[in-house]
Scaffold this motif. Structure first.
Motif, mmCIF file in Angstrom:
data_model
loop_
_atom_site.group_PDB
_atom_site.id
_atom_site.type_symbol
_atom_site.label_atom_id
_atom_site.label_comp_id
_atom_site.label_asym_id
_atom_site.label_seq_id
_atom_site.Cartn_x
_atom_site.Cartn_y
_atom_site.Cartn_z
ATOM 1 N N SER A 5 44.379 -31.257 46.378
ATOM 2 C CA SER A 5 45.374 -31.054 45.318
ATOM 3 C C SER A 5 46.670 -31.821 45.579
ATOM 4 C CB SER A 5 45.672 -29.559 45.162
ATOM 5 O OG SER A 5 46.128 -29.006 46.377
ATOM 6 N N THR A 6 46.581 -32.863 46.402
ATOM 7 C CA THR A 6 47.762 -33.637 46.780
ATOM 8 C C THR A 6 47.576 -35.112 46.435
ATOM 9 O OG1 THR A 6 48.250 -32.114 48.596
ATOM 10 C CG2 THR A 6 49.262 -34.287 48.704
ATOM 11 N N ALA A 7 48.626 -35.707 45.914
ATOM 12 C CA ALA A 7 48.600 -37.139 45.583
ATOM 13 C C ALA A 7 49.865 -37.808 46.099
ATOM 14 C CB ALA A 7 48.475 -37.353 44.077
ATOM 15 N N LEU A 126 47.177 -36.753 36.562
ATOM 16 C CA LEU A 126 47.339 -35.840 37.698
ATOM 17 C C LEU A 126 46.642 -34.511 37.453
ATOM 18 C CD1 LEU A 126 51.106 -36.470 38.528
ATOM 19 C CD2 LEU A 126 49.143 -37.208 39.885
ATOM 20 N N ARG A 127 46.774 -33.977 36.249
ATOM 21 C CA ARG A 127 46.141 -32.691 35.948
ATOM 22 C C ARG A 127 44.614 -32.820 35.923
ATOM 23 N NH1 ARG A 127 50.205 -29.276 35.270
ATOM 24 N NH2 ARG A 127 52.174 -30.074 34.427
ATOM 25 N N ILE A 131 45.858 -32.115 40.683
ATOM 26 C CA ILE A 131 46.964 -32.339 41.613
ATOM 27 C C ILE A 131 48.082 -31.317 41.391
ATOM 28 C CG2 ILE A 131 48.739 -33.967 42.362
ATOM 29 C CD1 ILE A 131 45.796 -34.734 43.104
ATOM 30 N N LYS A 132 48.544 -30.734 42.492
ATOM 31 C CA LYS A 132 49.661 -29.792 42.449
ATOM 32 C C LYS A 132 50.831 -30.251 43.317
ATOM 33 C CE LYS A 132 46.618 -25.890 41.542
ATOM 34 N NZ LYS A 132 46.068 -24.608 42.042
ATOM 35 N N ASN A 133 50.516 -31.010 44.372
ATOM 36 C CA ASN A 133 51.538 -31.514 45.294
ATOM 37 C C ASN A 133 51.687 -33.013 45.087
ATOM 38 O OD1 ASN A 133 51.502 -28.919 46.769
ATOM 39 N ND2 ASN A 133 49.492 -29.624 47.432
ATOM 40 N N ASP A 154 60.090 -30.232 36.863
ATOM 41 C CA ASP A 154 60.089 -29.535 35.576
ATOM 42 C C ASP A 154 58.684 -29.301 35.046
ATOM 43 O OD1 ASP A 154 62.748 -28.990 35.189
ATOM 44 O OD2 ASP A 154 63.161 -30.787 34.007
ATOM 45 N N LEU A 155 57.746 -30.182 35.412
ATOM 46 C CA LEU A 155 56.366 -30.050 34.962
ATOM 47 C C LEU A 155 55.544 -29.129 35.861
ATOM 48 C CD1 LEU A 155 55.744 -33.774 33.971
ATOM 49 C CD2 LEU A 155 55.697 -31.816 32.405
ATOM 50 N N GLY A 156 56.165 -28.603 36.917
ATOM 51 C CA GLY A 156 55.484 -27.622 37.757
ATOM 52 C C GLY A 156 54.856 -28.158 39.022
ATOM 53 N N TYR A 157 55.052 -29.430 39.323
ATOM 54 C CA TYR A 157 54.505 -29.983 40.568
ATOM 55 C C TYR A 157 55.388 -29.610 41.748
ATOM 56 C CZ TYR A 157 51.589 -32.793 37.478
ATOM 57 O OH TYR A 157 50.707 -33.193 36.517
#
Length: 199
Positions: A5-7, A126-127, A131-133, A154-157
């Motif tokens: 979940s990381t990019a 990304l979604r 991806i979260k990080n 702002d988009l939650g990442y």
């Protein structure tokens, strides 16, 4: 941080900034050399790829007649138009060879704004990959990188600024961005600290 979940997002590592003859090379050359931003980013992506981290490149590119930028635009975009810089299809707009995209990297096209999200499908991509990080590297720290960090937050990442893989026109401006991001939008760490935090 889980690898899946990381990019890593590489912003603006292009010849206009990083190579002799680039329109904005002279204003950032000293800080790129001092921070080792390109060399460190090359190490980051090499090790990141080996560990399965998604690598994304977001180059800034414009059409020959700069139809994306109004003639009276001020600030960075106005400077780009005046300098005839980042024209798609030219060598100067290319991503630097040291970071050149590998087959499994993703190149996000269409960046004609300061922040990487506004004029691209970056959030969608990304979604799709879950991806979260989001670890940010690139140029200029206090312009595109910081703007992208704010938008990502702002988009939650979960945002990480890679301090030794970024540079701008002065050390003072770079450190100011570090402080802003660390106080309000995410974490700041070296690329080795980031790699060591992956699981």
């Amino acid at each position: 941080m889980r690898v899946a979940s990381t990019a890593v997002l590489l912003v603006g590592f292009q010849n206009e900034f990083c190579s002799e003859g680039g329109a904005f090379h002279d204003i950032v050359k000293g800080e790129i050399e001092s921070s080792g931003a390109v060399k460190n980013a090359a190490d980051l992506v090499e090790q990141g790829r080996e560990r399965g981290v998604k690598i994304l490149h977001v180059p800034m590119q414009f059409s020959e007649n700069f139809r994306e930028i109004p003639p009276d635009r001020t600030g960075m975009l106005g400077d780009i138009r005046k300098a005839n810089a980042f024209v798609m299809g030219t060598d100067r707009a290319d991503i630097v060879e040291e970071l050149g995209p590998e087959p499994n990297d993703v190149v996000i096209s269409g960046k004609s704004t300061i922040a990487a999200f506004k004029s691209t499908n970056l959030d969608h991509v990304l979604r799709n990959f879950g991806i979260k990080n989001l670890a940010l590297a690139g140029l200029l720290t206090d312009v595109s990188v910081e703007s992208t960090a704010r938008a990502a937050y702002d988009l939650g990442y979960r945002v990480v600024l890679l301090r030794d893989c970024t540079a701008t026109r002065s050390k003072e401006a770079h450190l100011a961005s570090e402080r802003v991001i660390e106080s309000s939008f995410g974490r700041v760490m070296s690329h080795r600290e980031f790699l060591n935090n992956l699981e």
